[in-house]
Scaffold this motif. Structure first.
Motif, mmCIF file in Angstrom:
data_model
loop_
_atom_site.group_PDB
_atom_site.id
_atom_site.type_symbol
_atom_site.label_atom_id
_atom_site.label_comp_id
_atom_site.label_asym_id
_atom_site.label_seq_id
_atom_site.Cartn_x
_atom_site.Cartn_y
_atom_site.Cartn_z
ATOM 1 N N UNK A 95 11.881 3.290 -8.881
ATOM 2 C CA UNK A 95 10.702 3.555 -7.942
ATOM 3 C C UNK A 95 11.289 3.006 -6.703
ATOM 4 N N UNK A 96 12.381 3.468 -6.196
ATOM 5 C CA UNK A 96 12.671 2.910 -4.730
ATOM 6 C C UNK A 96 11.509 3.273 -3.680
ATOM 7 N N UNK A 97 11.010 2.343 -2.879
ATOM 8 C CA UNK A 97 9.977 2.505 -2.003
ATOM 9 C C UNK A 97 10.625 3.356 -0.727
ATOM 10 N N UNK A 98 9.539 3.946 -0.044
ATOM 11 C CA UNK A 98 10.077 4.569 1.205
ATOM 12 C C UNK A 98 10.351 3.658 2.377
ATOM 13 N N UNK A 99 11.340 3.929 3.289
ATOM 14 C CA UNK A 99 11.793 2.997 4.042
ATOM 15 C C UNK A 99 10.566 2.473 5.143
ATOM 16 N N UNK A 100 9.543 3.088 5.489
ATOM 17 C CA UNK A 100 8.345 2.552 6.123
ATOM 18 C C UNK A 100 7.588 1.670 5.409
ATOM 19 N N UNK A 101 7.523 1.858 4.097
ATOM 20 C CA UNK A 101 6.633 1.045 3.285
ATOM 21 C C UNK A 101 7.628 -0.494 3.012
ATOM 22 N N UNK A 102 8.780 -0.316 2.899
ATOM 23 C CA UNK A 102 9.836 -1.270 2.561
ATOM 24 C C UNK A 102 9.330 -2.433 4.047
ATOM 25 N N UNK A 103 9.524 -1.751 5.132
ATOM 26 C CA UNK A 103 9.517 -2.597 6.314
ATOM 27 C C UNK A 103 8.215 -3.212 6.483
ATOM 28 N N UNK A 104 7.088 -2.628 5.951
ATOM 29 C CA UNK A 104 5.873 -3.243 5.884
ATOM 30 C C UNK A 104 5.680 -4.496 5.129
ATOM 31 N N UNK A 105 6.397 -4.348 3.890
ATOM 32 C CA UNK A 105 6.422 -5.287 2.962
ATOM 33 C C UNK A 105 7.145 -6.569 3.431
ATOM 34 N N UNK A 122 -7.212 -10.569 6.561
ATOM 35 C CA UNK A 122 -7.256 -10.570 8.135
ATOM 36 C C UNK A 122 -5.996 -11.417 8.746
ATOM 37 N N UNK A 123 -5.797 -12.503 8.211
ATOM 38 C CA UNK A 123 -4.680 -13.185 8.964
ATOM 39 C C UNK A 123 -3.402 -12.381 9.095
ATOM 40 N N UNK A 124 -3.019 -11.742 7.826
ATOM 41 C CA UNK A 124 -1.875 -11.051 8.088
ATOM 42 C C UNK A 124 -2.018 -9.609 8.977
ATOM 43 N N UNK A 125 -3.091 -9.353 9.073
ATOM 44 C CA UNK A 125 -3.329 -8.198 10.240
ATOM 45 C C UNK A 125 -2.874 -8.704 11.306
ATOM 46 N N UNK A 133 -5.323 -1.467 6.203
ATOM 47 C CA UNK A 133 -5.153 -0.654 4.947
ATOM 48 C C UNK A 133 -3.297 -0.676 4.777
ATOM 49 N N UNK A 134 -2.589 -0.831 5.833
ATOM 50 C CA UNK A 134 -1.317 -0.939 5.810
ATOM 51 C C UNK A 134 -0.977 -2.290 5.198
ATOM 52 N N UNK A 135 -1.617 -3.396 5.413
ATOM 53 C CA UNK A 135 -1.226 -4.780 5.043
ATOM 54 C C UNK A 135 -1.692 -4.778 3.236
ATOM 55 N N UNK A 136 -2.588 -4.034 3.027
ATOM 56 C CA UNK A 136 -3.010 -4.087 1.499
ATOM 57 C C UNK A 136 -1.897 -2.948 0.940
ATOM 58 N N UNK A 137 -1.486 -2.049 1.297
ATOM 59 C CA UNK A 137 -0.618 -1.263 0.810
ATOM 60 C C UNK A 137 0.681 -2.032 0.613
ATOM 61 N N UNK A 138 1.066 -2.721 1.470
ATOM 62 C CA UNK A 138 2.238 -3.749 1.620
ATOM 63 C C UNK A 138 2.189 -4.702 0.408
ATOM 64 N N UNK A 139 0.837 -5.429 0.191
ATOM 65 C CA UNK A 139 0.815 -6.259 -1.048
ATOM 66 C C UNK A 139 0.785 -5.369 -2.222
ATOM 67 N N UNK A 140 0.234 -4.070 -2.235
ATOM 68 C CA UNK A 140 0.190 -3.353 -3.640
ATOM 69 C C UNK A 140 1.738 -3.014 -4.109
ATOM 70 N N UNK A 143 4.947 -5.649 -6.083
ATOM 71 C CA UNK A 143 5.456 -5.969 -7.298
ATOM 72 C C UNK A 143 6.876 -5.187 -7.681
ATOM 73 N N UNK A 144 6.954 -4.072 -6.854
ATOM 74 C CA UNK A 144 8.048 -3.279 -6.854
ATOM 75 C C UNK A 144 9.479 -3.749 -6.368
ATOM 76 N N UNK A 145 9.119 -5.005 -5.788
ATOM 77 C CA UNK A 145 10.241 -5.931 -5.212
ATOM 78 C C UNK A 145 10.059 -7.011 -5.974
ATOM 79 N N UNK A 146 9.145 -7.845 -6.186
ATOM 80 C CA UNK A 146 9.228 -9.074 -7.057
ATOM 81 C C UNK A 146 7.863 -9.121 -7.654
ATOM 82 N N UNK A 147 7.899 -9.618 -9.035
ATOM 83 C CA UNK A 147 6.627 -9.607 -9.718
ATOM 84 C C UNK A 147 5.752 -10.821 -8.933
#
Length: 239
Positions: A95-105, A122-125, A133-140, A143-147
């Motif tokens: 399940x490779x992540x889209x490039x924009x999601x990878x950049x946010x991660x 909020x600190x991460x924002x 929402x973009x920060x939380x999506x990156x946190x979600x 797991x596809x990069x590291x557990x």
């Protein structure tokens, strides 16, 4: 003892062990389906659920092969770590992540390294310039990069039990820190964590209890996990 009797006893022992392992697998097939459902609910759309469930099955079989009841850990807890790990490994491979999601991660990961714990969403924002929402999506997506879930905060309590005399005391201290961290969460996030990890409910079921969408529950859980990891990590370093 004659050679033939000895061989028969060894064969009987192997057969009995295999029967026990088969029983463990058959009695815990439900656990694979349950954990697959919990994991996939927090992964991007389009994942192949059948592949992930097959990987979880292999994790269950491996757990049954490696399980040692004399260590005092129940099989469900022992197997759950390996099943979940196998599912995440398969997800990362397929399940490779889209490039924009990878950049946010990568942005969020870098911010986590630079900020002083404890760290909030909020600190991460503020650090990344991303929307909440973009920060939380990156946190979600992490797991596809590291557990990096609550299940790894405490690690596997059986891992060093044979070689580290202090393992039990350390594990008890980690559990105490985690309990303190959960108690410090905002009420709604604390309830989500309790229902997800302690009551073993799926996100959809938690949403039904709290009258929230599954997506909202997922985001609350991701925010709570960030705070828990940060709290436990900080206090372990200070100890």
């Amino acid at each position: 003892m004659s050679v033939s009797i000895s061989q028969n006893l060894k064969e009987y022992s192997r057969t009995a062990e295999q029967t026990t392992r088969d029983a463990l697998v058959m009695n815990h097939l439900w656990l694979v389906r349950h954990l697959t459902g919990k994991v996939t609910a927090r992964l991007p759309m389009g994942v192949d659920i059948e592949n992930l469930e097959s990987a979880g099955m292999l994790g269950l079989v491996e757990a049954a092969r490696r399980y040692d009841a004399s260590r005092g850990v129940d099989f469900k807890s022992f197997a759950a770590l390996r099943i979940r790990g196998a599912i995440y490994d398969e997800a990362r491979r397929n399940c490779p992540l889209p490039q924009e999601v990878m950049q946010r991660v990568m942005l969020v990961s870098k911010a986590q390294e630079q900020l002083t714990a404890p760290i909030s969403v909020d600190d991460l924002v503020a650090e990344t310039g991303l929307a909440k929402d973009e920060v939380i999506d990156a946190l979600l997506a992490m797991p596809l990069i590291r557990v990096q879930s609550l299940d790894q905060v405490l690690d596997d309590p059986t891992r060093n039990s044979d070689t580290a005399p202090d393992a039990s005391a350390e594990f008890a201290e980690q559990k105490r820190l985690l309990a303190d961290a959960i108690a410090a969460l905002p009420e709604r996030e604390r309830l989500v964590v309790t229902l997800y990890y302690m009551e073993d409910l799926r996100l959809k079921e938690i949403g039904e209890v709290l009258k929230l969408s599954e997506s909202r529950v997922s985001r609350l859980l991701a925010a709570a996990q960030l705070q828990l990891r940060s709290y436990v990590g900080t206090n372990r370093k200070d100890a």
